[in-house]
Structure formats: structure tokens, C-alpha cells
Write a protein that holds these residues in place. Sequence first.
Motif, PDB file in Angstrom:
ATOM      1  N   ASN A 232       0.837  -1.187   0.000  1.00  0.00           N
ATOM      2  CA  ASN A 232       0.000   0.000   0.000  1.00  0.00           C
ATOM      3  C   ASN A 232       0.879   1.247   0.000  1.00  0.00           C
ATOM      4  O   ASN A 232       2.046   1.197   0.364  1.00  0.00           O
ATOM      5  N   ILE A 233       0.251   2.378  -0.371  1.00  0.00           N
ATOM      6  CA  ILE A 233       0.929   3.667  -0.388  1.00  0.00           C
ATOM      7  C   ILE A 233       0.532   4.428   0.880  1.00  0.00           C
ATOM      8  O   ILE A 233      -0.647   4.485   1.235  1.00  0.00           O
ATOM      9  N   TYR A 234       1.525   5.029   1.539  1.00  0.00           N
ATOM     10  CA  TYR A 234       1.311   5.754   2.797  1.00  0.00           C
ATOM     11  C   TYR A 234       2.058   7.080   2.783  1.00  0.00           C
ATOM     12  O   TYR A 234       3.034   7.243   2.054  1.00  0.00           O
ATOM     13  N   THR A 235       1.604   7.991   3.637  1.00  0.00           N
ATOM     14  CA  THR A 235       2.326   9.214   3.944  1.00  0.00           C
ATOM     15  C   THR A 235       2.852   9.082   5.366  1.00  0.00           C
ATOM     16  O   THR A 235       2.114   8.667   6.260  1.00  0.00           O
TER      17      THR A 235
ATOM     18  N   LEU B 261      13.827   8.497   6.315  1.00  0.00           N
ATOM     19  CA  LEU B 261      12.555   9.145   6.004  1.00  0.00           C
ATOM     20  C   LEU B 261      12.348  10.358   6.883  1.00  0.00           C
ATOM     21  O   LEU B 261      12.915  10.447   7.968  1.00  0.00           O
ATOM     22  N   LYS B 262      11.507  11.273   6.394  1.00  0.00           N
ATOM     23  CA  LYS B 262      11.106  12.422   7.203  1.00  0.00           C
ATOM     24  C   LYS B 262       9.601  12.620   7.040  1.00  0.00           C
ATOM     25  O   LYS B 262       8.997  12.102   6.093  1.00  0.00           O
ATOM     26  N   GLU B 263       9.015  13.346   7.967  1.00  0.00           N
ATOM     27  CA  GLU B 263       7.578  13.581   7.951  1.00  0.00           C
ATOM     28  C   GLU B 263       7.159  14.175   6.608  1.00  0.00           C
ATOM     29  O   GLU B 263       7.822  15.052   6.076  1.00  0.00           O
ATOM     30  N   GLY B 264       6.057  13.667   6.059  1.00  0.00           N
ATOM     31  CA  GLY B 264       5.537  14.121   4.776  1.00  0.00           C
ATOM     32  C   GLY B 264       5.959  13.264   3.603  1.00  0.00           C
ATOM     33  O   GLY B 264       5.382  13.375   2.513  1.00  0.00           O
ATOM     34  N   ASP B 265       6.955  12.384   3.780  1.00  0.00           N
ATOM     35  CA  ASP B 265       7.396  11.512   2.696  1.00  0.00           C
ATOM     36  C   ASP B 265       6.284  10.540   2.313  1.00  0.00           C
ATOM     37  O   ASP B 265       5.527  10.063   3.166  1.00  0.00           O
ATOM     38  N   ILE B 266       6.203  10.245   1.020  1.00  0.00           N
ATOM     39  CA  ILE B 266       5.243   9.267   0.510  1.00  0.00           C
ATOM     40  C   ILE B 266       6.012   7.997   0.203  1.00  0.00           C
ATOM     41  O   ILE B 266       7.032   8.029  -0.495  1.00  0.00           O
ATOM     42  N   VAL B 267       5.517   6.878   0.732  1.00  0.00           N
ATOM     43  CA  VAL B 267       6.229   5.607   0.612  1.00  0.00           C
ATOM     44  C   VAL B 267       5.283   4.492   0.196  1.00  0.00           C
ATOM     45  O   VAL B 267       4.069   4.582   0.372  1.00  0.00           O
ATOM     46  N   GLN B 268       5.875   3.461  -0.376  1.00  0.00           N
ATOM     47  CA  GLN B 268       5.152   2.220  -0.623  1.00  0.00           C
ATOM     48  C   GLN B 268       5.660   1.225   0.396  1.00  0.00           C
ATOM     49  O   GLN B 268       6.873   1.062   0.559  1.00  0.00           O
ATOM     50  N   ILE B 269       4.728   0.581   1.112  1.00  0.00           N
ATOM     51  CA  ILE B 269       5.107  -0.369   2.157  1.00  0.00           C
ATOM     52  C   ILE B 269       4.580  -1.745   1.793  1.00  0.00           C
ATOM     53  O   ILE B 269       3.385  -1.917   1.554  1.00  0.00           O
ATOM     54  N   HIS B 270       5.497  -2.701   1.722  1.00  0.00           N
ATOM     55  CA  HIS B 270       5.160  -4.101   1.470  1.00  0.00           C
ATOM     56  C   HIS B 270       5.197  -4.832   2.808  1.00  0.00           C
ATOM     57  O   HIS B 270       6.197  -4.785   3.514  1.00  0.00           O
ATOM     58  N   ASP B 271       4.104  -5.490   3.132  1.00  0.00           N
ATOM     59  CA  ASP B 271       4.039  -6.308   4.353  1.00  0.00           C
ATOM     60  C   ASP B 271       4.242  -7.754   3.939  1.00  0.00           C
ATOM     61  O   ASP B 271       3.369  -8.364   3.332  1.00  0.00           O
ATOM     62  N   THR B 272       5.413  -8.304   4.253  1.00  0.00           N
ATOM     63  CA  THR B 272       5.728  -9.678   3.859  1.00  0.00           C
ATOM     64  C   THR B 272       5.173 -10.696   4.848  1.00  0.00           C
ATOM     65  O   THR B 272       5.287 -11.890   4.628  1.00  0.00           O
ATOM     66  N   GLY B 273       4.600 -10.203   5.937  1.00  0.00           N
ATOM     67  CA  GLY B 273       4.126 -11.092   6.985  1.00  0.00           C
ATOM     68  C   GLY B 273       5.164 -11.258   8.084  1.00  0.00           C
ATOM     69  O   GLY B 273       4.839 -11.634   9.193  1.00  0.00           O
TER      70      GLY B 273
END
Length: 64
Positions: free
Chosen positions: A4-7, A39-51
Amino acid sequence: MKSNIYTLDRFEVDYAIFLKRPEETDQLLIHRSEILTPLKEGDIVQIHDTGEEYEIQLLASELN
């Protein structure tokens, strides 16, 4: 693997608080020790949860 994409909203003590885009109402807390990407506040990231761990990829950096 779920992705998913997060801020990155903020840091609170030992945790980073990410808000799921685009609504930014769902939160994901990740311990700082699990974040290998600078990372710093406001960065947009994609996070993969591998379990087993989170893989974080920087998509856009917030310019201050």
C-alpha cells in the motif's frame, strides 16, 4: 505480499505513524528499528508487508 501507499505523518517516541493514502484515515505504526530507509515527515512511501517484516520504498520526498 500486501502493498500500500502511505504518507509518513509523524514520529512518536520509537514509532513512525504512517497514514494510508489517499484518505489518510487508516494508520500503520512501525517501530523505528524496522525502518532502514531514511525518512522524514511528509514523505510518501510504498510499504510491502511480507508477513515477517515491512519493506519500505520512498516514492516522493516532502520538500521543506
